[in-house]
Design a protein around this motif. Structure first.
Motif, PDB file in Angstrom:
ATOM      1  N   ASN A  72     -20.024  20.417   2.040  1.00  0.00           N
ATOM      2  CA  ASN A  72     -20.171  20.173   0.601  1.00  0.00           C
ATOM      3  C   ASN A  72     -18.894  20.463  -0.176  1.00  0.00           C
ATOM      4  N   ASP A  73     -18.206  21.562   0.171  1.00  0.00           N
ATOM      5  CA  ASP A  73     -16.986  21.919  -0.559  1.00  0.00           C
ATOM      6  C   ASP A  73     -15.899  20.866  -0.386  1.00  0.00           C
ATOM      7  N   LEU A  74     -15.730  20.387   0.836  1.00  0.00           N
ATOM      8  CA  LEU A  74     -14.720  19.370   1.092  1.00  0.00           C
ATOM      9  C   LEU A  74     -15.046  18.079   0.353  1.00  0.00           C
ATOM     10  N   LEU A  75     -16.309  17.681   0.394  1.00  0.00           N
ATOM     11  CA  LEU A  75     -16.720  16.457  -0.302  1.00  0.00           C
ATOM     12  C   LEU A  75     -16.542  16.593  -1.808  1.00  0.00           C
ATOM     13  N   ALA A  76     -16.905  17.749  -2.340  1.00  0.00           N
ATOM     14  CA  ALA A  76     -16.751  17.979  -3.781  1.00  0.00           C
ATOM     15  C   ALA A  76     -15.279  17.945  -4.182  1.00  0.00           C
ATOM     16  N   GLU A  77     -14.413  18.488  -3.343  1.00  0.00           N
ATOM     17  CA  GLU A  77     -12.977  18.489  -3.625  1.00  0.00           C
ATOM     18  C   GLU A  77     -12.414  17.065  -3.603  1.00  0.00           C
ATOM     19  N   GLU A  78     -12.805  16.285  -2.614  1.00  0.00           N
ATOM     20  CA  GLU A  78     -12.315  14.913  -2.532  1.00  0.00           C
ATOM     21  C   GLU A  78     -12.882  14.050  -3.661  1.00  0.00           C
ATOM     22  N   LEU A  79     -14.137  14.285  -4.025  1.00  0.00           N
ATOM     23  CA  LEU A  79     -14.734  13.565  -5.148  1.00  0.00           C
ATOM     24  C   LEU A  79     -14.006  13.907  -6.447  1.00  0.00           C
ATOM     25  N   HIS A  80     -13.674  15.174  -6.618  1.00  0.00           N
ATOM     26  CA  HIS A  80     -12.936  15.598  -7.812  1.00  0.00           C
ATOM     27  C   HIS A  80     -11.567  14.921  -7.868  1.00  0.00           C
ATOM     28  N   SER A  81     -10.902  14.816  -6.725  1.00  0.00           N
ATOM     29  CA  SER A  81      -9.599  14.154  -6.667  1.00  0.00           C
ATOM     30  C   SER A  81      -9.702  12.687  -7.073  1.00  0.00           C
ATOM     31  N   VAL A  82     -10.736  12.019  -6.588  1.00  0.00           N
ATOM     32  CA  VAL A  82     -10.933  10.606  -6.948  1.00  0.00           C
ATOM     33  C   VAL A  82     -11.251  10.479  -8.429  1.00  0.00           C
ATOM     34  N   ASP A  83     -12.046  11.395  -8.955  1.00  0.00           N
ATOM     35  CA  ASP A  83     -12.353  11.375 -10.390  1.00  0.00           C
ATOM     36  C   ASP A  83     -11.071  11.515 -11.222  1.00  0.00           C
ATOM     37  N   LEU A  84     -10.189  12.410 -10.801  1.00  0.00           N
ATOM     38  CA  LEU A  84      -8.921  12.568 -11.519  1.00  0.00           C
ATOM     39  C   LEU A  84      -8.075  11.311 -11.462  1.00  0.00           C
ATOM     40  N   MET A  85      -8.089  10.637 -10.325  1.00  0.00           N
ATOM     41  CA  MET A  85      -7.339   9.382 -10.207  1.00  0.00           C
ATOM     42  C   MET A  85      -7.925   8.312 -11.120  1.00  0.00           C
ATOM     43  N   ILE A  86      -9.240   8.276 -11.227  1.00  0.00           N
ATOM     44  CA  ILE A  86      -9.888   7.293 -12.113  1.00  0.00           C
ATOM     45  C   ILE A  86      -9.499   7.574 -13.558  1.00  0.00           C
ATOM     46  N   LYS A  87      -9.513   8.836 -13.937  1.00  0.00           N
ATOM     47  CA  LYS A  87      -9.151   9.206 -15.311  1.00  0.00           C
ATOM     48  C   LYS A  87      -7.687   8.906 -15.589  1.00  0.00           C
ATOM     49  N   THR A  88      -6.837   9.113 -14.596  1.00  0.00           N
ATOM     50  CA  THR A  88      -5.410   8.839 -14.742  1.00  0.00           C
ATOM     51  C   THR A  88      -5.154   7.353 -14.945  1.00  0.00           C
ATOM     52  N   MET A  89      -5.913   6.533 -14.231  1.00  0.00           N
ATOM     53  CA  MET A  89      -5.720   5.095 -14.321  1.00  0.00           C
ATOM     54  C   MET A  89      -6.201   4.514 -15.652  1.00  0.00           C
TER      55      MET A  89
END
Length: 90
Positions: A72-89
């Motif tokens: 769960n922690d790894l998935l949450a971390e990777e999901l957070h990273s993708v969310d940041l990329m979406i916000k950046t774009m």
């Protein structure tokens, strides 16, 4: 970074060992559900291609199919990273 590489290698080894075993499938138990592994692979592929919305969708599917609390922690971390990329774009 090394944790992710080790996780991928470990998952690959587990899938290989399970496929090669002579025991019935109902007696062999993988620590990660096949749906989770498939969705993680797809999410990472989409993220590497810059398709972050699809990556986010597959990370969420992986989280919902996950039966192992350690992942769960790894998935949450990777999901957070993708969310940041979406916000950046945006």
């Amino acid at each position: 970074m090394y944790k992710k590489i080790l996780l991928i290698l470990g998952l690959s080894c587990l899938m290989f060992l399970t496929a090669c075993s002579n025991t019935p499938n109902n007696l062999t138990s993988l620590p990660y559900s096949p749906e989770t592994v498939t969705n993680i692979e797809r999410a990472r592929t989409f993220a590497s291609e810059g398709r972050y919305e699809l990556a986010k969708e597959h990370y969420l599917l992986a989280l919902s199919a996950n039966r192992n609390p350690d992942l769960n922690d790894l998935l949450a971390e990777e999901l957070h990273s993708v969310d940041l990329m979406i916000k950046t774009m945006r």
